[in-house]
Design an enzyme around this catalytic site. Sequence first.
Site, PDB file in Angstrom:
ATOM      1  N   ILE A 461     -22.465  13.349  -0.089  1.00 59.16           N
ATOM      2  CA  ILE A 461     -22.973  14.701  -0.326  1.00 59.16           C
ATOM      3  C   ILE A 461     -21.870  15.609  -0.862  1.00 59.16           C
ATOM      4  O   ILE A 461     -21.969  16.825  -0.825  1.00 59.16           O
ATOM      5  CB  ILE A 461     -23.617  15.280   0.951  1.00 59.16           C
ATOM      6  CG1 ILE A 461     -22.595  15.412   2.081  1.00 59.16           C
ATOM      7  CG2 ILE A 461     -24.768  14.395   1.402  1.00 59.16           C
ATOM      8  CD1 ILE A 461     -23.171  16.076   3.336  1.00 59.16           C
ATOM      9  N   ALA A 505     -18.178   8.457   7.978  1.00 54.84           N
ATOM     10  CA  ALA A 505     -16.881   7.824   7.718  1.00 54.84           C
ATOM     11  C   ALA A 505     -16.620   6.718   8.729  1.00 54.84           C
ATOM     12  O   ALA A 505     -16.302   5.578   8.360  1.00 54.84           O
ATOM     13  CB  ALA A 505     -15.759   8.866   7.754  1.00 54.84           C
ATOM     14  N   ILE A 623      -6.914   9.957   9.591  1.00 54.60           N
ATOM     15  CA  ILE A 623      -7.352  10.651   8.374  1.00 54.60           C
ATOM     16  C   ILE A 623      -7.289   9.643   7.234  1.00 54.60           C
ATOM     17  O   ILE A 623      -6.222   9.185   6.842  1.00 54.60           O
ATOM     18  CB  ILE A 623      -6.447  11.873   8.080  1.00 54.60           C
ATOM     19  CG1 ILE A 623      -6.446  12.835   9.283  1.00 54.60           C
ATOM     20  CG2 ILE A 623      -6.912  12.585   6.808  1.00 54.60           C
ATOM     21  CD1 ILE A 623      -7.806  13.309   9.734  1.00 54.60           C
ATOM     22  N   PRO A 626      -6.131  12.099   2.941  1.00 52.53           N
ATOM     23  CA  PRO A 626      -5.670  13.470   3.184  1.00 52.53           C
ATOM     24  C   PRO A 626      -6.158  14.459   2.123  1.00 52.53           C
ATOM     25  O   PRO A 626      -6.347  15.631   2.424  1.00 52.53           O
ATOM     26  CB  PRO A 626      -4.143  13.346   3.136  1.00 52.53           C
ATOM     27  CG  PRO A 626      -3.856  11.917   3.425  1.00 52.53           C
ATOM     28  CD  PRO A 626      -5.035  11.127   2.911  1.00 52.53           C
ATOM     29  N   LYS A 627      -6.397  13.966   0.922  1.00 45.41           N
ATOM     30  CA  LYS A 627      -6.793  14.886  -0.152  1.00 45.41           C
ATOM     31  C   LYS A 627      -8.227  15.387   0.048  1.00 45.41           C
ATOM     32  O   LYS A 627      -8.471  16.600   0.086  1.00 45.41           O
ATOM     33  CB  LYS A 627      -6.661  14.167  -1.497  1.00 45.41           C
ATOM     34  CG  LYS A 627      -6.763  15.085  -2.692  1.00 45.41           C
ATOM     35  CD  LYS A 627      -6.367  14.344  -3.960  1.00 45.41           C
ATOM     36  CE  LYS A 627      -6.441  15.267  -5.162  1.00 45.41           C
ATOM     37  NZ  LYS A 627      -6.038  14.556  -6.386  1.00 45.41           N
ATOM     38  N   GLU A 699     -17.881  18.229  10.103  1.00 45.74           N
ATOM     39  CA  GLU A 699     -18.255  19.536  10.652  1.00 45.74           C
ATOM     40  C   GLU A 699     -17.076  20.372  11.136  1.00 45.74           C
ATOM     41  O   GLU A 699     -17.110  21.590  11.080  1.00 45.74           O
ATOM     42  CB  GLU A 699     -19.228  19.401  11.835  1.00 45.74           C
ATOM     43  CG  GLU A 699     -20.031  18.121  11.920  1.00 45.74           C
ATOM     44  CD  GLU A 699     -21.233  18.069  11.031  1.00 45.74           C
ATOM     45  OE1 GLU A 699     -21.935  19.082  10.908  1.00 45.74           O
ATOM     46  OE2 GLU A 699     -21.483  17.001  10.446  1.00 45.74           O
TER      47      GLU A 699
END
Lengths: 735, 338
Positions: A461, A505, A623, A626-627, A699
Amino acid sequence: MASYIGSATSRIDGRAKVTGEAKYAGEFNVAGLVHGYVVDSAIPKGRIVRIDTSGALGVAGVIDVLTHRNRPQMADKDDAYKDEAAPEKGSPYRPLYDDRILFSGQPLALVLAEDWETARVAASLVKIEYQKEPHVTDLQAERAKAFAIDKPEKPRGDAGKAFASAAVRHAAEYFIPTEHHNPMELFASTVIWDNGQLTVYDKTQGVQNVQQYLCGVFKMKADEVRVMSPYMGGGFGSGLRPQYQVVLAALAARALKRPVRVMLSRAQMYALGHRPASIERLALGANSGGTLEAMTHEAIAVTSQFEEFARNDTGWGNLLYKTPNAKFEHTLVKLDVPTSCDMRAPGAATGVYALECAMDELAVALKTDPVQLRLQCYSDRDQGGDIPYTSKQLRECYRQGAAAFGWDKRKAEPRSMREGNDLVGWGMASGVWEALQMPTTVRIVLTANGHAEVATAASDIGTGTYTIMAQVAADMLGLPIDNISVKLGDSTLPQCPLEGGSWIASSVCNAIANTARAVRDDLLKLAIGMKDSPLAGAGVDDVALIDGKIVSKRDAAHAVSIASAMQAGNADRITREEANKVAEDKSHARNVHSAIFAEVKVDEQLGVIRVTRVVNAVAAGRILNPKTAHSQVMGGVVWGIGMALHEETLFDHRYGRVMNANIAEYHVPVNADVHDIKVIFVDEPDQIVNPLGIKGLGEIGIVGVAAAIANAVYHATGKRVRDLPITLDKVVQFN
Amino acid sequence: MIPFQYARANDVADAIKQIAADPSAKFIAGGTNLIDLIKYDVEGPSRLVDISHLPLRSIEPTSAGGVMIGAMVPNTDLAYHPMIEERYPLLSRAILSGASQQLRNMASTGGNLLQRTRCFYFYDTAMPCNKREPGSGCSAIEGVNRINAILGTSEACIATHPSDMCVALAALEATVHVTGPAGTRSIAFADFHRLPDNTPQRDTNLEPDEIITAIELPPKGFSTNYSYLKIRDRLSYAFALVSVAAALELDGDTIKEARLALGGVAHKPWRSSAAEAALLGQRADATAFAQAADWLLHGAKGYGHNNFKIGLARRAIIRTLDQAARGKPQSVSDKKIR
Ligand SMILES: Cc1cc2nc3c(=O)[nH]c(=O)nc-3n(C[C@H](O)[C@H](O)[C@H](O)COP(=O)(O)OP(=O)(O)OC[C@H]3O[C@@H](n4cnc5c(N)ncnc54)[C@H](O)[C@@H]3O)c2cc1C
Ligand code: SF4
């Protein structure tokens, strides 16, 4: 080869998006496409007495006008309309079903024409006669009718009594107005009819959800409907449930036996789901030492007359702050509006806003630094189940966030920091969200040339799902990222849940890891089968896929290239499909956390507010990228600025109608409102949450941001504004 | 939205001929307002007469020492024109505080004067609105009226004129040059826009078959002591809750001439000769500014949501006059109010 996981990677779909190659639901063109335009209700409640379609039908190029009177058959049971994200209780809305009007902006007719402009003109000629009924759209006016719903959080101790006897108390009511998602891309569906089979291009966060829903509504078989959504121009929760345009497009395609597209107007999108307005009541009692004795959090939120939508607004205090006495209550008020729905961090964006403002007010009452208070009340366990966390680096978020912000230079007294005409305020808040995983299946097809396709029916999305899937697959298969192609957004692909709740993820990536392992096992078998195999005798755990090779972990010199293993085994492709393992384990709480620090400058005379600095320190497990992670959190902060200062769907309750149904008058932050934003990812290794240690970031970026800003406004001005948005007239008493 | 004819006008005479021939025809210039209104079914012209190609795009000095601005000059070109930036920076800043770069690129000088109100009810054809449908009632008076007027309102309508540029033009006392079937005439800026009274459907005194050809600026540009301050619900890309154009001529500390106009508060840029007269001969200080503000806001009335605008306007006037007097005009890019 360096690991792709954890390294900043540009979006693999970036080029397609900026060149326009990426196609969205309303952009798939086929010959003979019919265009539908919706005629919507001007009143919020009543019945349709008459629909006069003669004017519309008289326009050259108009094919038909569908209404509840002449539409083809649709299912008549609620169950058929219950999608994956539908509230448990209630009857889902059925578009064009009967003469009942349940909310303003409800679709009442669909004009079908050879081109979109014609459909639109003709739609303006459809005349509708209404029989109005009294309506209610004002939460404050109807709050006495609120009814309680079941909550998982059980009371602890006696919060009322403990509050009454607490040394320091704070009780107040906070208000968050109705907000709309306003994704850039308009809701649209293009439905291609082919001998009774439907291919549906839809704007959705869940292709399989829409597929099952359409099968229910039209009593079709699973293999007769294929839903695709390769790209999405923003969802934010608005695309979790199938929206009415997909039903209308499918209805029309079936009626006309032609391809049909229905695209909503911006104004019509204000009659879809929304973040429900809510009243949040907090009562916090502390002892003089500054730890909590009592916490009560009650939320009164809006739902429609026909479904009971509710999210967890009030339970977050159980996760953040230790208190022996706690009580949580969630009530709903039914209004004549569309059913409210998920919008980024549903429940937390609103509930944590109130909780974190209340904690700030308690800190003021205790004359304690707000960060200090949070540390004093810090909970190492989820008090709901009295269980530990898989990981919780929130202390570190406070520490690193405060250091980056320079919090130690804050003067405690409100109105004590100035710069010219501006009052300067520093505020902070905590954020919390869940780290969930859902059952997901991923297919990998590895070809002998060292390329792999990774596929699941997920949606991207805009968060970067394509990219992290490629990163994880590349690492797990030991291939360069350019050799990975990602397929998603197609209901025929392996099963994947809705893209929501921040679980994609972790779910998808852990499923990729499992599938990649299965591929590795196959490769090892092939390699061992080779004559004089250097890997002879190796078990699956003795090898890894690195740099296009199956390599012995003990001695890297013992290796077989993927190409030669496959060649030797006469395999031109290896196809495996595996699922992630979703732990049933209830022994740990799974959450992500954040600490937000905000600086505002408020013109003392004029009340103009600028959010000059925000630091958001996030602990969210591993993570992956990171970008894209940074972008996701930064977007959350920007949205939090909007929630704090700008966003509000304005109703005229006399007419039950949204009056600012466009993005010129429904304000979100523009560049001038967004200054310095710093995102910090706090290291949080987590071996328990799932094998890859991924917690998700969807979120958390917005949670707590509005509170940090509201607290900063208080610190700057000494004025506590609890009703969002904080507009200049609420900060300064002008008359 | 209804089907319409489209025709380009060859010259001003042709434009007038075309518009006079068809009472429901409309000129289209940049289209940034008219197209929206057509899409919302608020306007339904049978024919669009495209005037955007007319040779009305020059910005020239006049023999009287002022500047003549062609009606088709895009807002961007006008704002960044060296002569305007240097001699009429108040106008430049007012334009640049409006809309967005993309919109200003399209918007024309003439069209900016004729943009219609942003009143929510005017845009929603399901709602009563006297301006859109005379006699249907005014929904805003007891409705969602945060963006509505506090001055010069009537029982029929409390809409505001949303332009920023016009607030500066009012303060600078520009002249509007128009051409109609009967020839040309010029209208003082103060007489161009109307108050709603009983005919809120009429925004201006321009006749339907007249075209704006140019805006003329008088010689005086107040380029030393001026400021345009726009207060809105976000820091850019929003219409004014209140905006103030202030221009002063000072002799030391003493005010020799003053111009003061408000935007976002009335059906037209709001001026008051009493307010400006009250400043004359006064020391440029807070007392004088407050007095002027009180004069300018004399008779202001709120309708609920917009009550705060009265006090906000008062403080904004004082601040803008102060900025002007200090020679520290409000920056357009830096949103800090000095
Ligand atoms: C999202 C948005 C935000 C905006 N924000 C601001 C803002 O903050 N401040 C601000 O000041 N403005 C703002 N605007 C308005 C913008 O400035 C106006 O739309 C623009 O100036 C209109 O000029 P135009 O040439 O596009 O007019 P058009 O849309 O072409 O025409 C408008 C009207 O004028 C008539 N007309 C045009 N030219 C002539 C002429 N020469 N003679 C006679 N009649 C003519 C047309 O018939 C039509 O009725 C905003 C607009 C939008 C869409
Ligand atoms: S204020 Fe004017 S424009 Fe707005 S509703 Fe009333 S009549 Fe219409």
